[in-house]
Structure formats: C-alpha cells, structure tokens
Design a protein around this motif. Structure first.
Motif, PDB file in Angstrom:
ATOM      1  N   ASN A 154       0.952  -1.137   0.053  1.00  0.00           N
ATOM      2  CA  ASN A 154       0.222   0.126   0.065  1.00  0.00           C
ATOM      3  C   ASN A 154       0.895   1.252   0.043  1.00  0.00           C
ATOM      4  N   PHE A 155       0.621   2.174  -0.882  1.00  0.00           N
ATOM      5  CA  PHE A 155       1.376   3.400  -0.909  1.00  0.00           C
ATOM      6  C   PHE A 155       1.010   4.137   0.334  1.00  0.00           C
ATOM      7  N   TRP A 156      -0.274   4.285   0.975  1.00  0.00           N
ATOM      8  CA  TRP A 156      -0.827   4.821   1.742  1.00  0.00           C
ATOM      9  C   TRP A 156      -0.512   4.369   3.313  1.00  0.00           C
ATOM     10  N   GLN A 157      -0.768   5.020   4.142  1.00  0.00           N
ATOM     11  CA  GLN A 157      -0.292   4.679   5.703  1.00  0.00           C
ATOM     12  C   GLN A 157      -1.306   3.508   6.407  1.00  0.00           C
ATOM     13  N   TRP A 158      -2.472   3.695   5.873  1.00  0.00           N
ATOM     14  CA  TRP A 158      -3.531   2.898   6.687  1.00  0.00           C
ATOM     15  C   TRP A 158      -3.448   1.600   6.872  1.00  0.00           C
ATOM     16  N   SER A 159      -2.692   0.880   6.185  1.00  0.00           N
ATOM     17  CA  SER A 159      -2.145  -0.404   6.251  1.00  0.00           C
ATOM     18  C   SER A 159      -0.743  -0.645   6.763  1.00  0.00           C
ATOM     19  N   GLY A 160      -0.147   0.521   7.106  1.00  0.00           N
ATOM     20  CA  GLY A 160       1.312   0.399   7.202  1.00  0.00           C
ATOM     21  C   GLY A 160       2.030   0.667   6.046  1.00  0.00           C
ATOM     22  N   GLY A 161       2.206  -0.283   4.994  1.00  0.00           N
ATOM     23  CA  GLY A 161       2.393  -0.046   3.599  1.00  0.00           C
ATOM     24  C   GLY A 161       3.834   0.422   3.351  1.00  0.00           C
ATOM     25  N   MET A 162       4.267   0.870   2.306  1.00  0.00           N
ATOM     26  CA  MET A 162       5.653   1.674   1.928  1.00  0.00           C
ATOM     27  C   MET A 162       6.183   2.115   2.911  1.00  0.00           C
ATOM     28  N   ALA A 163       5.683   3.187   3.481  1.00  0.00           N
ATOM     29  CA  ALA A 163       6.152   3.989   4.418  1.00  0.00           C
ATOM     30  C   ALA A 163       6.701   3.234   5.581  1.00  0.00           C
ATOM     31  N   GLN A 164       5.700   2.114   6.001  1.00  0.00           N
ATOM     32  CA  GLN A 164       6.252   1.323   7.254  1.00  0.00           C
ATOM     33  C   GLN A 164       7.461   0.615   6.997  1.00  0.00           C
ATOM     34  N   TYR A 165       7.621   0.043   5.736  1.00  0.00           N
ATOM     35  CA  TYR A 165       8.927  -0.443   5.269  1.00  0.00           C
ATOM     36  C   TYR A 165      10.036   0.552   5.366  1.00  0.00           C
ATOM     37  N   VAL A 166      10.015   1.591   4.890  1.00  0.00           N
ATOM     38  CA  VAL A 166      10.910   2.780   5.033  1.00  0.00           C
ATOM     39  C   VAL A 166      11.325   3.256   6.309  1.00  0.00           C
ATOM     40  N   SER A 167      10.054   3.278   7.305  1.00  0.00           N
ATOM     41  CA  SER A 167      10.346   3.403   8.864  1.00  0.00           C
ATOM     42  C   SER A 167      11.449   2.273   9.198  1.00  0.00           C
ATOM     43  N   TRP A 168      11.191   0.744   9.088  1.00  0.00           N
ATOM     44  CA  TRP A 168      11.832   0.025   9.546  1.00  0.00           C
ATOM     45  C   TRP A 168      13.257   0.018   9.178  1.00  0.00           C
ATOM     46  N   GLN A 169      13.448   0.494   7.843  1.00  0.00           N
ATOM     47  CA  GLN A 169      14.914   0.481   7.327  1.00  0.00           C
ATOM     48  C   GLN A 169      15.748   1.520   7.904  1.00  0.00           C
TER      49      GLN A 169
END
Length: 433
Positions: A154-169
């Motif tokens: 998901n590009f959007w944050q409501w399921s975590g998505g790409m932003a969450q991957y970036v945050s983890w890394q």
C-alpha cells in the motif's frame, strides 16, 4: 484508496523504440499476451485476446473492495468470523463475484489509524492469527465461488505499507500528514531501498508458497485467487519496479494473473498509464475514480455533480481506449461517492440519502457494461466499499481507519444502491455465458 488528507525484456524495448514510443505510446504500443495462458480446462482466470477467460469462456465480474476481510477472519476479539460469513453470503446474493482484499498489513500495532492487528509485525515476522484470518477468508470465499484480488502492499499509511517499510529500514518516524508532499516523498523511498525490496519480496514468497490449512492448497494453486496486485495506488515508482516485480511474481506463480493497483492518471500526478501496464507480465490494467477527492465534486454544493460525472466518464473512456490499444482488459477497481449528508460529530449518518451516489454508480456501471458488451476492454469493476451490517463504532466498516466512518460505505440497508448493483451484476453475468 487515496488518502483523505490534504526490465521489460530487451526485444520488447527494441520493438517499442522502433515504433517511436514516447508521449504517443498509447497509439503505438503492441498488445502483449500473458506469459502463460491456461487451457480451457484450467480453474484459473487468465487473459486471452484482451479479455478475461475462465474455463474457455468469457469472464466478466462485478465486485467490491472488502479490504477488511482478512481482519474480520481473525478468530479472536479483534475479528468476527460470524459477521464475515454473513457478509460473504450477502455479497454472493447481490451478484458480487470478486473481492479486492488486503493480503498485507505492516505493524507496529501502536501506530495511529492502522489496520490492527497487523499481519507483518516486523520484517519477516508474522502474527499467525492474522494469517489464519486470511486463510479462513479465502476458504470461505472459495465455498461461494468468489474470487480474490490479493493486494500485496500500500502506498498509503492506513495499512502500514511502503512508509512502514521505509521506517523499519531507516529507523525514522513516518511523517504523517499534514504535509502531503513530505509523506509522498518519504513513502516513495521504498522503491530505491534495497532492504525494503528484499522484505517485500520475502512477503510475496511467503504468501505464494503458504499452505492454507482450511483448503490444504498452497496459495499459488488456489483458483479462488483472481490475481496478485503489486500495491494499492502505487505512486512515484520507477517503471522498472513495476515490470521487475511482476516478472518475479510470475516466476514463482505461473497460475495467477498480476496487475498493478494503479489509479490510472490521477490529477496532479505524472503517471504514464501505458508505460505502467504494457509490460509482458502485467495481465490487465486498473484505474480508480474519485470525484470528491480529486476536486471535481463537492457534496456541500450538489450542483457540481453533473460536471463531475462528465469528467469521470471521460476519465474512464480515455483509459479504456488505452487498455484496448495495449490488448489488455481494464478493471475499474475503485470508485465511490459520499453520502448526501455531511457528517455530524465526524460520522456519516447511515440513514443519510444516497441520491448522488446512486447516480454515480449508475453512470459508472453503464460505462463498464457499454464497453464490455461491445467488445471493449472493460472486464469488471469493484465499488468502494462494502460495510454490510457493520456500522460506525463497530469493527470494520468500509472506510479505512483514517477516514470518516460511513463516507463511502455501502450498507445492507442501502436498498437503492444494492438494486443498481444487482441489476448491473445480472447484466455482466449474461456476458459471461
């Protein structure tokens, strides 16, 4: 769904270059067939000559977005299996045959406005109860001959998505909006983050090779799955990411189709619809249409509806022509309109009217049917989104956690909308005979 805050193979490249591919790509692109085309006895939906095929016959569908199905299937207080089964029965009765569902969500569960509990709580670490919820959902869908579009990110944050991957890394905090552009730039770092891509592909491998304990089948062998979708509304991606990821999925699973999850060419974004979908491992094209979110329609000023409908029809027709040029089916996989009354205390009243929504559904369904019935590229549609008997304040209405509850939800009591939907479903079903 759009948030509510403000390499293809060398031979193909050479052919396209020889044809002068560029800004006029839609006029010169060559139709491509899927890498593998199942025979007429196959239980999997495929594409042949620009049309969906199942068991040797044309396959057209009417569907909904039911992103919450995985979490409803969780067998603990965060889910509700009885409600899930009830919802599936209702959808089947209405003529719905395709559900677009989240097959991904990323934690942690402490983040705001998220699908919780998340499926992936940390890179490579899964909440087994949520995965079991997805297993249960697919098994129950299979019993009812419903097909699932499996959204992988998901590009959007409501399921975590790409932003969450970036945050983890990066070990940084997600810049939730406020600032639209800051968030978009942050989420788009996902595409060039090598470790993020590894985690994402590991998730794909896990799902494709996962055995559903309720059916005894690996996901790659399950005909309930209609397709794999790269992400919900990817933006700011390099085209190579689309093509390379689709090829990777096909290398693992030759049975199922792959698509993008693209909105098409939404206002304010520079997206080449043809470039996005013309790769040999993308089986069909997708678009979304959001008149209010794109500034075409203002529910407080209903006189804006007529021009918004005209723009929506033009948007659909332009994309369906481009899909036909590519020789691929097109699915209108997200569209919706607000209920007639503005929200009170941040909730849309379930008793509010749906006059303009019904007009919009009628217009969009007519466009899909007109294209499909005359040999055009349209192959199906998924309205946003089904809530059924759920209501604001209960688990999982059709609006994601960051949105005003009831905004785009279709309830079981929305009889006029359901009648429009069922009439359309019957007409599309006739095309499949």
């Amino acid at each position: 769904m759009k948030p509510r805050w403000l390499s293809p193979v060398l031979i193909l490249c050479l052919i396209l270059a020889a044809c002068g591919k560029g800004q006029t790509a839609a006029a010169t692109s060559l139709p491509t067939e899927p890498v593998s085309i199942p025979d007429s006895s196959s239980p999997f939906v495929s594409v042949r000559s620009g049309k969906f095929i199942l068991a040797g016959k044309p396959y057209y569908f009417v569907g909904t977005n039911f992103w919450q199905g995985m979490n409803l299937g969780v067998e603990d207080p965060s889910g509700n299996r009885d409600l899930l089964v009830q919802q599936l029965d209702q959808l089947k009765q209405m003529g719905v045959t395709n559900l677009r569902i989240m097959a991904s969500s990323e934690g942690p569960n402490t983040e705001p406005y998220r699908m919780v509990p998340a499926l992936m709580i940390a890179p490579g670490m899964y909440d087994k109860s949520v995965l079991d919820g997805l297993d249960f959902l697919l098994a129950e869908m299979g019993k009812r001959d419903l097909k699932a579009v499996m959204v992988l990110n998901n590009f959007w944050q409501w399921s975590g998505g790409m932003a969450q991957y970036v945050s983890w890394q990066t070990k940084t905090s997600i810049p939730y909006p406020g600032d639209w552009e800051t968030f978009v730039e942050y989420a788009a770092k996902f595409y060039t983050c090598a470790e993020c891509q590894t985690w994402y592909r590991d998730h794909i491998v896990m799902l494709i090779n996962h055995t559903n304990p309720y059916t005894g089948m690996m996901y790659r062998d399950d005909p309930t799955i209609f397709s794999w979708e790269l992400a919900n509304e990817p933006r700011r991606y390099p085209d190579a990411w689309i093509d390379d990821t689709a090829a990777y999925i096909k290398s693992l699973d030759p049975n199922h189709m792959v698509t993008t999850g693209s909105e098409g060419t939404p206002p304010g974004e520079r997206i080449d619809f043809t470039e996005t979908h013309n790769g040999p491992n993308i089986d069909y094209a997708t678009i979304h249409i959001w008149p209010q979110n794109w500034g075409w329609y203002d529910p407080k000023n209903p006189s804006t509806y007529k021009s918004a409908e005209v723009q929506a029809i033009m948007y659909f027709q332009n994309h369906v022509k481009d899909a036909a040029t590519m020789g691929k089916p097109l699915v209108l996989e997200e569209f919706g309109l607000a209920r007639d009354w503005e929200p009170v205390h941040d909730i849309y009243d379930p008793d509010s009217r749906t006059i303009y929504r019904d007009m919009f559904y009628t217009a969009m369904y007519q466009q899909v049917y007109d294209s499909a019935s005359t040999g055009g590229a349209a192959g199906g549609d998924n309205f946003w989104a089904w809530a059924g008997t759920s209501r604001p304040g209960t688990l999982w209405v059709g609006d994601p956690p960051h949105e005003t509850p009831g905004w785009y939800s279709v309830y079981n009591m929305d009889t006029s909308t359901i009648k429009i939907l069922s009439t359309h479903a019957n007409k599309m079903m006739e095309l499949s005979k």
